[in-house]
Write a protein that holds these residues in place. Structure first.
Motif, short mmCIF file in Angstrom:
data_model
loop_
_atom_site.label_atom_id
_atom_site.label_comp_id
_atom_site.label_asym_id
_atom_site.label_seq_id
_atom_site.Cartn_x
_atom_site.Cartn_y
_atom_site.Cartn_z
N ILE A 120 -27.01 36.18 20.12
CA ILE A 120 -26.31 36.99 19.11
C ILE A 120 -24.89 36.55 18.79
O ILE A 120 -24.28 37.11 17.89
N GLY A 121 -24.33 35.56 19.47
CA GLY A 121 -22.96 35.23 19.11
C GLY A 121 -22.38 34.08 19.88
O GLY A 121 -23.10 33.31 20.52
N ASP A 122 -21.06 33.96 19.80
CA ASP A 122 -20.34 32.83 20.38
C ASP A 122 -19.66 33.16 21.70
O ASP A 122 -18.74 32.47 22.11
N ARG A 123 -20.09 34.23 22.35
CA ARG A 123 -19.49 34.55 23.64
C ARG A 123 -19.86 33.49 24.68
O ARG A 123 -20.90 32.83 24.56
N PRO A 124 -19.04 33.31 25.70
CA PRO A 124 -19.37 32.33 26.75
C PRO A 124 -20.70 32.67 27.42
O PRO A 124 -21.08 33.83 27.54
N TRP A 125 -21.38 31.63 27.83
CA TRP A 125 -22.67 31.80 28.50
C TRP A 125 -22.49 31.70 30.01
O TRP A 125 -21.60 31.01 30.50
N ARG A 126 -23.38 32.38 30.74
CA ARG A 126 -23.43 32.19 32.18
C ARG A 126 -24.34 31.00 32.49
O ARG A 126 -25.36 30.80 31.84
N SER A 127 -23.95 30.25 33.51
CA SER A 127 -24.74 29.08 33.88
C SER A 127 -26.01 29.52 34.60
O SER A 127 -26.12 30.66 35.09
N LEU A 128 -26.96 28.61 34.69
CA LEU A 128 -28.20 28.90 35.41
C LEU A 128 -27.91 29.18 36.88
O LEU A 128 -28.57 30.01 37.51
N ASP A 129 -26.94 28.47 37.45
CA ASP A 129 -26.58 28.72 38.85
C ASP A 129 -26.09 30.16 39.04
O ASP A 129 -26.44 30.82 40.03
N GLU A 163 -34.85 40.97 34.04
CA GLU A 163 -33.90 41.63 33.15
C GLU A 163 -32.56 40.92 33.14
O GLU A 163 -31.86 40.92 32.11
N ILE A 164 -32.16 40.31 34.24
CA ILE A 164 -30.91 39.54 34.28
C ILE A 164 -30.98 38.38 33.29
O ILE A 164 -30.05 38.15 32.50
N TYR A 165 -32.10 37.65 33.30
CA TYR A 165 -32.25 36.54 32.36
C TYR A 165 -32.39 37.06 30.93
O TYR A 165 -31.94 36.39 29.99
N GLN A 173 -27.95 33.05 41.24
CA GLN A 173 -27.23 33.75 42.29
C GLN A 173 -27.38 35.26 42.14
O GLN A 173 -27.60 35.98 43.11
N HIS A 174 -27.29 35.74 40.91
CA HIS A 174 -27.43 37.18 40.68
C HIS A 174 -28.82 37.66 41.09
O HIS A 174 -28.96 38.71 41.73
N THR A 175 -29.85 36.92 40.70
CA THR A 175 -31.22 37.35 41.03
C THR A 175 -31.49 37.23 42.52
O THR A 175 -32.16 38.08 43.10
N SER A 176 -30.99 36.18 43.17
CA SER A 176 -31.23 36.01 44.61
C SER A 176 -30.53 37.06 45.44
O SER A 176 -30.95 37.39 46.54
N MET A 177 -29.43 37.61 44.90
CA MET A 177 -28.68 38.66 45.61
C MET A 177 -29.25 40.06 45.37
O MET A 177 -28.71 41.06 45.83
N GLY A 178 -30.35 40.09 44.60
CA GLY A 178 -31.00 41.39 44.39
C GLY A 178 -30.28 42.28 43.40
O GLY A 178 -30.32 43.51 43.53
N THR A 179 -29.62 41.67 42.42
CA THR A 179 -28.87 42.48 41.45
C THR A 179 -29.67 42.77 40.18
O THR A 179 -29.12 43.15 39.17
N GLU A 180 -30.99 42.54 40.23
CA GLU A 180 -31.83 42.90 39.09
C GLU A 180 -31.73 44.41 38.85
O GLU A 180 -31.61 45.21 39.78
N THR A 181 -31.79 44.81 37.59
CA THR A 181 -31.79 46.22 37.25
C THR A 181 -32.96 46.93 37.93
O THR A 181 -34.08 46.45 37.89
N GLY A 182 -32.67 48.05 38.56
CA GLY A 182 -33.73 48.82 39.20
C GLY A 182 -33.92 48.53 40.65
O GLY A 182 -34.68 49.20 41.34
N ARG A 183 -33.24 47.50 41.19
CA ARG A 183 -33.39 47.18 42.62
C ARG A 183 -32.42 48.02 43.43
O ARG A 183 -31.34 48.33 42.98
#
Length: 308
Positions: free
Chosen positions: A285-294, A274-276, A298-308
């Motif tokens: 959908i637009g021109d907002r800044p993107w988050r890098s793959l790193d 869900e993070i990805y 980091q978000h997924t490795s820290m367990g910040t997926e929705t529902g965790r």
């Protein structure tokens, strides 16, 4: 060793270790994706393992590096391990490279422009048989199936990805054949520029070969538009390169293809995370800044997926 351990890439690494004299216990992992990367610090080696069926890709990378390193300072020669590379195993090809001692710091865009100019000027190298790989359109159906099967992916996202991938293919077929070609690296993003105590190097030659030179010049513009790389960095890059592509409309077509490609990469991950998926939506959908793959990793490795 357990049966579970003898799977890709470790089955291929085990064979490579027998040939080169290292054990699996000596390996330090550097990440997995289209290939798996490991360091063998005791031997000063960086080891890349491709999937079975990607032998030609490994052959291309070794041929490109061996031919270009003597004439382009920013290209690294394959490591001398006493046998021809790649090492072919039943579970995928293995290539060996010098282990670089990286240091922190931003990309030197003046260096990068000079290096790309030297690379694009390379001509008629004996034995050079590499061909620049493009995205395989056959992946489209499989990617869409994976998105449709994911309960957290809205139908409109699936439809938007379908349209975007069709647009990429149409634009490639219309624009790419007319572009000026040369010998290119193929993936010139900051993650593939290694700063070391002895200088900077381009690394990862899996998509190197013959291709449109704008393919190497567009990623810096993508980084500027989407990830905050400064306009001054672009100016330094193109000044050192000796040619500013920003006045050529076809360059902006390549930028668009590269940006869409950066979105396409997320489709496989978005089907599982869900993070990805949230980042995929942002990029669609637009021109907002993107988050890098790193950042995403980091978000997924820290367990910040929705529902965790």
């Amino acid at each position: 060793m357990s049966a579970a351990a003898v799977t890709w890439p470790f089955s291929a690494l085990e064979e490579a270790g027998h040939v080169c004299g290292f054990s699996l216990a000596e390996l330090t992992p550097f990440g997995m994706g289209h290939c798996a990367c490991f360091a063998v610090p005791s031997m000063g080696l960086f080891v890349r393992v491709g999937h079975s069926g990607n032998e030609q890709q490994a052959v291309n990378a070794v041929a490109f590096a061996a031919a270009c390193a003597p004439v382009v300072d920013g290209i690294i020669s394959p490591a001398d391990i006493g046998i021809p590379q790649p090492l072919r195993t039943p579970d995928g090809p293995v290539t060996f490279w010098p282990l670089l001692q990286k240091e922190e710091g931003d990309v030197d865009y003046t260096w990068l422009g000079t290096t790309l100019r030297e690379l694009h000027a390379v001509r008629d190298i004996e034995g050079m048989k590499v061909v620049h790989r493009q995205t395989n359109p056959a992946l489209k159906a499989a990617r869409l199936r994976s998105l449709k099967a994911a309960p957290h992916v809205p139908d409109w996202v699936v439809a938007a990805c379908d349209k975007m991938m069709s647009n990429i293919q149409e634009l490639r077929e219309r624009v790419m054949p007319a572009l000026r070609s040369g010998l290119i690296h193929g993936d010139v993003y900051p993650a593939n520029v290694a700063r070391t105590v002895t200088g900077s190097f381009l690394v990862d030659y899996d998509t190197a070969g013959a291709g449109p030179i704008y393919w190497d010049l567009a990623p810096a513009m993508v980084s500027h538009r989407r990830f905050g790389t400064s306009a001054e960095s672009l100016d330094r890059l193109y000044a050192a390169y000796g040619e500013d592509p920003r006045d050529d409309e076809s360059f902006w077509d390549v930028v668009r293809i590269r940006e869409w490609g950066a979105i396409t990469y997320l489709i496989d991950q978005a089907a599982k995370s869900e993070i990805y998926c949230e980042e995929l939506v942002t990029r669609l959908i637009g021109d907002r800044p993107w988050r890098s793959l790193d950042e995403l990793r980091q978000h997924t490795s820290m367990g910040t997926e929705t529902g965790r």
